[in-house]
Design a protein around this motif. Structure first.
Motif, PDB file in Angstrom:
ATOM      1  N   ASP A  37       0.853  -0.970  -0.017  1.00 11.21           N
ATOM      2  CA  ASP A  37       0.199   0.030   0.097  1.00 11.21           C
ATOM      3  C   ASP A  37       0.861   1.188  -0.088  1.00 11.21           C
ATOM      4  O   ASP A  37       0.557   2.155  -0.671  1.00 11.21           O
ATOM      5  CB  ASP A  37      -1.193   0.107   1.271  1.00 11.21           C
ATOM      6  CG  ASP A  37      -2.167  -0.965   0.910  1.00 11.21           C
ATOM      7  OD1 ASP A  37      -2.226  -1.438  -0.153  1.00 11.21           O
ATOM      8  OD2 ASP A  37      -2.794  -1.400   2.153  1.00 11.21           O
ATOM      9  N   THR A  40       2.350   1.671  -3.310  1.00  9.41           N
ATOM     10  CA  THR A  40       1.217   2.147  -4.333  1.00  9.41           C
ATOM     11  C   THR A  40       0.822   3.605  -4.358  1.00  9.41           C
ATOM     12  O   THR A  40       0.741   4.254  -5.197  1.00  9.41           O
ATOM     13  CB  THR A  40      -0.091   1.106  -4.275  1.00  9.41           C
ATOM     14  OG1 THR A  40       0.311  -0.233  -4.447  1.00  9.41           O
ATOM     15  CG2 THR A  40      -1.264   1.699  -4.983  1.00  9.41           C
ATOM     16  N   ASP A  57      -9.113   7.457  -4.539  1.00  3.28           N
ATOM     17  CA  ASP A  57      -9.219   6.120  -4.832  1.00  3.28           C
ATOM     18  C   ASP A  57      -9.140   5.393  -6.220  1.00  3.28           C
ATOM     19  O   ASP A  57      -8.808   4.206  -6.238  1.00  3.28           O
ATOM     20  CB  ASP A  57     -10.518   5.794  -4.054  1.00  3.28           C
ATOM     21  CG  ASP A  57     -10.635   6.103  -2.613  1.00  3.28           C
ATOM     22  OD1 ASP A  57      -9.368   6.141  -1.852  1.00  3.28           O
ATOM     23  OD2 ASP A  57     -11.626   6.141  -1.747  1.00  3.28           O
ATOM     24  N   THR A  61      -6.519   2.444  -6.903  1.00  5.55           N
ATOM     25  CA  THR A  61      -7.194   1.001  -7.184  1.00  5.55           C
ATOM     26  C   THR A  61      -6.529   0.309  -8.534  1.00  5.55           C
ATOM     27  O   THR A  61      -6.052  -0.590  -8.785  1.00  5.55           O
ATOM     28  CB  THR A  61      -8.605   1.001  -7.474  1.00  5.55           C
ATOM     29  OG1 THR A  61      -9.377   1.423  -6.165  1.00  5.55           O
ATOM     30  CG2 THR A  61      -9.260  -0.492  -7.824  1.00  5.55           C
ATOM     31  N   GLU A  62      -6.494   1.413  -9.571  1.00  8.12           N
ATOM     32  CA  GLU A  62      -5.824   1.058 -10.888  1.00  8.12           C
ATOM     33  C   GLU A  62      -4.330   0.859 -10.703  1.00  8.12           C
ATOM     34  O   GLU A  62      -3.753   0.046 -11.236  1.00  8.12           O
ATOM     35  CB  GLU A  62      -5.987   2.263 -11.740  1.00  8.12           C
ATOM     36  CG  GLU A  62      -5.360   2.246 -13.099  1.00  8.12           C
ATOM     37  CD  GLU A  62      -5.733   3.592 -14.005  1.00  8.12           C
ATOM     38  OE1 GLU A  62      -4.635   3.903 -14.781  1.00  8.12           O
ATOM     39  OE2 GLU A  62      -6.767   4.208 -13.964  1.00  8.12           O
ATOM     40  N   ARG A  64      -2.743  -0.165  -8.017  1.00  7.00           N
ATOM     41  CA  ARG A  64      -2.464  -1.442  -7.318  1.00  7.00           C
ATOM     42  C   ARG A  64      -2.719  -2.497  -7.967  1.00  7.00           C
ATOM     43  O   ARG A  64      -1.894  -3.574  -8.236  1.00  7.00           O
ATOM     44  CB  ARG A  64      -3.795  -1.553  -6.106  1.00  7.00           C
ATOM     45  CG  ARG A  64      -3.473  -1.081  -4.629  1.00  7.00           C
ATOM     46  CD  ARG A  64      -4.654  -1.425  -3.847  1.00  7.00           C
ATOM     47  NE  ARG A  64      -4.348  -0.573  -2.769  1.00  7.00           N
ATOM     48  CZ  ARG A  64      -5.323   0.533  -2.717  1.00  7.00           C
ATOM     49  NH1 ARG A  64      -6.185   0.978  -3.631  1.00  7.00           N
ATOM     50  NH2 ARG A  64      -5.119   1.451  -1.653  1.00  7.00           N
ATOM     51  N   THR A  65      -3.619  -2.500  -9.226  1.00  8.53           N
ATOM     52  CA  THR A  65      -3.788  -3.750 -10.037  1.00  8.53           C
ATOM     53  C   THR A  65      -2.387  -3.780 -11.326  1.00  8.53           C
ATOM     54  O   THR A  65      -2.108  -4.868 -11.465  1.00  8.53           O
ATOM     55  CB  THR A  65      -5.076  -3.526 -11.066  1.00  8.53           C
ATOM     56  OG1 THR A  65      -6.395  -3.314 -10.192  1.00  8.53           O
ATOM     57  CG2 THR A  65      -5.425  -4.425 -11.955  1.00  8.53           C
TER      58      THR A  65
END
Length: 120
Positions: A37, A40, A57, A61-62, A64-65
């Motif tokens: 995290d 990221t 957010d 999320t993008e 992290r993926t």
């Protein structure tokens, strides 16, 4: 000869992507492994030219993926980072020497910063 040519090609392919460079920049600044995290958030901030506290957010999320499925596996396959696919903590390995001649000039160009200074 083919092996060294392949190694050079792999190095340039790895460093061609700014997200992978950002991962390497951040990890090179850390003395201990970092959480997925935390990595990221920092990489997303650099990618969006913002500060970590304002990254939204959707961007996180993008990122992290992309890190989990693309960038961290590529860096691990090259042998320059270690990470648990859990995801756990991420750190540089001792095998980053081949990247050193390229990483600092790229950092200055990407981030307009000098590397952290060594403290005595």
């Amino acid at each position: 000869m083919a092996e060294s040519t392949e190694a050079v090609t792999d190095t340039f392919a790895t460093l061609a992507d700014p997200v992978r460079r950002y991962v390497l920049y951040y990890l090179s600044e850390q003395e201990t492994p970092v959480s997925f995290d935390r990595l990221t958030t920092r990489v997303a901030a650099w990618r969006t030219d913002s500060t970590p506290d304002v990254v939204d957010d959707a961007t996180l999320t993008e990122m992290r993926t992309a890190l989990y499925h693309v960038h961290l596996p590529k860096l691990a396959d090259l042998g320059v980072i270690t990470y648990e696919s859990n995801p756990g903590e991420i750190a540089l390995t001792d095998d980053t020497v081949s990247l050193d001649p390229f990483l600092e000039p790229a950092r200055r160009a990407d981030l307009w910063t000098e590397p952290p200074s060594e403290q005595p």
